[in-house]
Write a protein that holds these residues in place. Sequence first.
Motif, PDB file in Angstrom:
ATOM      1  N   ILE A  26       0.814  -1.219   0.000  1.00  0.00           N
ATOM      2  CA  ILE A  26       0.000   0.000   0.000  1.00  0.00           C
ATOM      3  C   ILE A  26       0.847   1.268   0.000  1.00  0.00           C
ATOM      4  N   LEU A  36      -4.498   1.518  -7.014  1.00  0.00           N
ATOM      5  CA  LEU A  36      -4.764   0.261  -6.319  1.00  0.00           C
ATOM      6  C   LEU A  36      -5.006  -0.869  -7.308  1.00  0.00           C
ATOM      7  N   THR A  49      -9.232  -4.881   1.152  1.00  0.00           N
ATOM      8  CA  THR A  49      -8.303  -5.085   2.262  1.00  0.00           C
ATOM      9  C   THR A  49      -8.498  -6.434   2.925  1.00  0.00           C
TER      10      THR A  49
END
Length: 55
Positions: A26, A36, A49
């Motif tokens: 991240i 992402l 996540t």
Amino acid sequence: MQNEYLPLTAYSEDQRQKAMDIYRLIEQYLYHGKSLKAIAKESDLSIRTHSILGK
């Protein structure tokens, strides 16, 4: 209610290593502007996540 966090010493070496591995992924998004979607594609992980954490 306020969240209370455990100190890093409360976690095993394996747990701390896994956290650092996730952070390195991240970090590319947080500091280098990488999307992402691109990170997920390159690392073969879901954007979500909970998928990265194995939940």
